[in-house]
Design a protein around this motif. Structure first.
Motif, mmCIF file in Angstrom:
data_model
loop_
_atom_site.group_PDB
_atom_site.id
_atom_site.type_symbol
_atom_site.label_atom_id
_atom_site.label_comp_id
_atom_site.label_asym_id
_atom_site.label_seq_id
_atom_site.Cartn_x
_atom_site.Cartn_y
_atom_site.Cartn_z
ATOM 1 N N THR A 45 4.169 -5.306 -3.497
ATOM 2 C CA THR A 45 4.970 -5.434 -4.712
ATOM 3 C C THR A 45 4.202 -4.909 -5.924
ATOM 4 O OG1 THR A 45 6.044 -7.386 -3.783
ATOM 5 C CG2 THR A 45 6.224 -7.065 -6.152
ATOM 6 N N GLN A 46 2.929 -5.267 -5.997
ATOM 7 C CA GLN A 46 2.130 -4.835 -7.144
ATOM 8 C C GLN A 46 1.885 -3.330 -7.136
ATOM 9 O OE1 GLN A 46 -1.387 -7.218 -6.684
ATOM 10 N NE2 GLN A 46 -0.496 -9.002 -7.674
ATOM 11 N N THR A 47 1.783 -2.752 -5.946
ATOM 12 C CA THR A 47 1.408 -1.343 -5.837
ATOM 13 C C THR A 47 2.601 -0.418 -5.949
ATOM 14 O OG1 THR A 47 -0.377 -2.014 -4.380
ATOM 15 C CG2 THR A 47 0.153 0.324 -4.415
ATOM 16 N N THR A 48 3.720 -0.780 -5.283
ATOM 17 C CA THR A 48 4.865 0.133 -5.218
ATOM 18 C C THR A 48 6.165 -0.473 -5.705
ATOM 19 O OG1 THR A 48 5.526 -0.540 -2.994
ATOM 20 C CG2 THR A 48 3.825 1.167 -3.154
ATOM 21 N N GLU A 82 7.898 -2.292 -3.813
ATOM 22 C CA GLU A 82 8.726 -2.421 -2.617
ATOM 23 C C GLU A 82 8.016 -3.290 -1.582
ATOM 24 O OE1 GLU A 82 11.720 -1.397 -2.163
ATOM 25 O OE2 GLU A 82 11.923 -0.260 -4.016
ATOM 26 N N PRO A 83 8.331 -4.581 -1.485
ATOM 27 C CA PRO A 83 7.660 -5.444 -0.525
ATOM 28 C C PRO A 83 7.798 -4.965 0.914
ATOM 29 C CG PRO A 83 8.883 -6.749 -2.117
ATOM 30 C CD PRO A 83 9.266 -5.315 -2.353
ATOM 31 N N ASP A 84 8.928 -4.341 1.249
ATOM 32 C CA ASP A 84 9.112 -3.894 2.624
ATOM 33 C C ASP A 84 8.088 -2.847 3.032
ATOM 34 O OD1 ASP A 84 11.201 -5.588 2.932
ATOM 35 O OD2 ASP A 84 12.769 -4.094 2.671
ATOM 36 N N ASP A 85 7.451 -2.209 2.087
ATOM 37 C CA ASP A 85 6.436 -1.219 2.431
ATOM 38 C C ASP A 85 5.290 -1.846 3.213
ATOM 39 O OD1 ASP A 85 7.859 0.746 1.273
ATOM 40 O OD2 ASP A 85 6.507 1.122 -0.403
ATOM 41 N N ALA A 86 5.055 -3.129 2.993
ATOM 42 C CA ALA A 86 3.976 -3.794 3.718
ATOM 43 C C ALA A 86 4.270 -3.830 5.211
ATOM 44 C CB ALA A 86 3.779 -5.214 3.192
ATOM 45 N N LEU A 87 5.544 -3.919 5.570
ATOM 46 C CA LEU A 87 5.921 -3.908 6.971
ATOM 47 C C LEU A 87 5.951 -2.491 7.527
ATOM 48 C CD1 LEU A 87 8.794 -6.557 6.977
ATOM 49 C CD2 LEU A 87 6.417 -6.854 7.640
ATOM 50 N N ARG A 88 6.347 -1.548 6.697
ATOM 51 C CA ARG A 88 6.416 -0.161 7.164
ATOM 52 C C ARG A 88 5.039 0.465 7.295
ATOM 53 N NH1 ARG A 88 11.199 0.179 3.774
ATOM 54 N NH2 ARG A 88 9.949 0.954 2.036
ATOM 55 N N ASP A 89 4.113 0.051 6.446
ATOM 56 C CA ASP A 89 2.780 0.657 6.450
ATOM 57 C C ASP A 89 1.722 -0.428 6.274
ATOM 58 O OD1 ASP A 89 0.726 2.427 6.449
ATOM 59 O OD2 ASP A 89 1.232 3.392 4.540
ATOM 60 N N PRO A 90 1.621 -1.361 7.240
ATOM 61 C CA PRO A 90 0.718 -2.505 7.059
ATOM 62 C C PRO A 90 -0.742 -2.106 6.957
ATOM 63 C CG PRO A 90 1.495 -2.397 9.324
ATOM 64 C CD PRO A 90 2.307 -1.410 8.543
ATOM 65 N N MET A 91 -1.125 -1.012 7.622
ATOM 66 C CA MET A 91 -2.538 -0.633 7.587
ATOM 67 C C MET A 91 -2.963 -0.179 6.195
ATOM 68 S SD MET A 91 -3.697 -1.411 10.471
ATOM 69 C CE MET A 91 -2.623 -2.782 10.059
ATOM 70 N N ARG A 92 -2.071 0.482 5.490
ATOM 71 C CA ARG A 92 -2.391 0.894 4.115
ATOM 72 C C ARG A 92 -2.688 -0.330 3.256
ATOM 73 N NH1 ARG A 92 1.857 2.734 -0.448
ATOM 74 N NH2 ARG A 92 0.379 3.027 -2.139
ATOM 75 N N PHE A 93 -1.849 -1.357 3.403
ATOM 76 C CA PHE A 93 -2.026 -2.523 2.557
ATOM 77 C C PHE A 93 -3.141 -3.434 3.050
ATOM 78 C CE2 PHE A 93 2.146 -0.996 1.373
ATOM 79 C CZ PHE A 93 2.010 -0.975 -0.004
ATOM 80 N N ALA A 94 -3.425 -3.402 4.345
ATOM 81 C CA ALA A 94 -4.599 -4.126 4.829
ATOM 82 C C ALA A 94 -5.869 -3.492 4.275
ATOM 83 C CB ALA A 94 -4.625 -4.133 6.357
ATOM 84 N N THR A 95 -5.855 -2.167 4.158
ATOM 85 C CA THR A 95 -6.996 -1.464 3.563
ATOM 86 C C THR A 95 -7.156 -1.850 2.098
ATOM 87 O OG1 THR A 95 -6.664 0.398 5.074
ATOM 88 C CG2 THR A 95 -7.997 0.802 3.106
ATOM 89 N N ILE A 96 -6.027 -1.884 1.382
ATOM 90 C CA ILE A 96 -6.060 -2.292 -0.029
ATOM 91 C C ILE A 96 -6.557 -3.734 -0.150
ATOM 92 C CG2 ILE A 96 -4.661 -2.742 -2.085
ATOM 93 C CD1 ILE A 96 -2.820 -0.458 -1.151
ATOM 94 N N ALA A 97 -6.109 -4.597 0.782
ATOM 95 C CA ALA A 97 -6.561 -5.982 0.763
ATOM 96 C C ALA A 97 -8.077 -6.061 0.927
ATOM 97 C CB ALA A 97 -5.873 -6.774 1.873
ATOM 98 N N GLY A 98 -8.624 -5.243 1.834
ATOM 99 C CA GLY A 98 -10.071 -5.208 2.017
ATOM 100 C C GLY A 98 -10.795 -4.786 0.759
#
Length: 353
Positions: free
Chosen positions: A324-327, A329-345
């Motif tokens: 939500t903060q980045t794009t 679009e919360p659904d993006d976390a499901l479509r591209d979880p690795m991108r957001f896991a990387t951001i989380a790291g």
């Protein structure tokens, strides 16, 4: 700093290994000099077989075709360990994701799990390690026992004469669930809704399980864990198996306690962190082990969704919030979880480091 990353899978979106790798990548983007170790975890559900395969590089994946939870064939595999034991994962044979998003509360079956167990026994397995998380059904494990040779007549009478004996090395069942088979904290009440059991149908399912329990009086349906996997835990207890806390058993197999020694930061996580997460799931087990083996370490959490208090964690990152903060679009976390896991790291490295 020494960092140990030990998450469960992000159910339905990413394996534990992929999630750990992505968090590690993000962490090293921000702190490239840190010593970062990944230990993909599991608790008896999805990813358990992969965790054992990582711990035993000489293990062999054995293909098998079984009856899926909707009755159609499923091509899957079990794991033959070098010591002769077999690891069979219910999520890979009779798991909820195998229904493809179409819940079948009335007809979903655990039979394929029993068929995979039979295949492992026929191949000469000397012992069994059975992960039973992530089931699609609420059938009390009756189809599992029927695949193993149990027969039940029209009156409900049970005949054990053709039931396969336990292997000489025994049967250990890994589960993260302590629910009994019946009652307000049982298989129907707690886990039925996620499998499509509506409130108006719940009493019928409870009655069905009550009758099944009565046909196997040697097992107390109040036994903690008997309600796991829609009652598969109960069925396996009736076979003579032993239940064990899944996440702790997997942690021991992977050598996680020793890897935590000297850690400055411990990162764990799962798909959805909620009130059930404290009842033996991966984050709670990793947190407890960290307190024992790395008491000075900061313990942080990465999850697809955070729906419970985080009193025992130093920091946390929700992939949905990040999306939500980045794009926007919360659904993006499901479509591209690795991108957001990387951001989380990355964000946890900045926050904790």
């Amino acid at each position: 700093m020494r960092v140990v990353i030990a998450p469960d899978s992000l159910k339905g979106t990413a394996t534990a290994a992929d999630a750990a790798r992505a968090v590690r990548s993000g962490w090293l983007d921000d702190r490239p000099e840190d010593d970062v170790v990944t230990v993909p975890m599991a608790d008896g559900g999805e990813g358990t077989l992969d965790a054992f395969a990582a711990a035993y590089p000489a293990a062999v994946h054995v293909p098998v075709t079984v009856t899926g939870p909707d009755g159609t064939p499923v091509d899957t595999h079990w794991l033959h360990l070098p010591d002769g034991r077999a690891v069979v994962e219910l999520a890979a044979t009779s798991g909820l994701p195998l229904l493809g998003g179409s819940l079948r509360p009335e007809t979903a079956t655990s039979r394929g799990f029993g068929e995979a167990i039979v295949a492992a026994l026929d191949a000469g397995a000397t012992g069994l390690v059975l992960g039973i998380g992530g089931s699609a059904s609420t059938d009390g494990g009756r189809p599992v026992l029927e695949a193993l040779g149990l027969t039940v007549d029209a009156s409900g009478a049970v005949d054990r004469s053709e039931l396969r004996p336990l292997p000489t090395g025994g049967v250990v069942v890994l589960t993260d669930v302590t629910s009994p088979l019946l009652g307000p904290s049982g298989a129907v009440a707690v886990f039925g809704p996620q499998k499509g059991i509506t409130p108006d149908r719940a009493p019928a399912f409870e009655e069905r399980l009550t009758g099944w329990a009565a046909s196997l009086p040697e097992v107390d349906p109040a036994t903690p864990g008997s309600g796991a996997a829609g009652g598969v835990g109960f069925g396996l207890l009736a076979w003579g198996a032993t239940l064990a806390p899944g996440a702790r058993a997997v942690a021991d197999v992977l050598g996680l306690p020793a890897l935590l020694d000297g850690a400055d930061v411990v990162v764990t996580g799962e798909g959805r962190f909620d009130e059930q997460s404290a009842a033996g799931k991966v984050p709670s087990v990793v947190r407890a082990l960290a307190a024992e083996h790395a008491p000075a370490a900061r313990v942080v959490l990465v999850a697809g969704e955070i729906a419970a208090r985080l009193d025992d964690f130093d920091a946390a990152a929700s992939l949905v919030v990040l999306a939500t903060q980045t794009t926007g679009e919360p659904d993006d976390a499901l479509r591209d979880p690795m991108r957001f896991a990387t951001i989380a790291g990355q964000r946890l490295a900045r926050l904790v480091g």
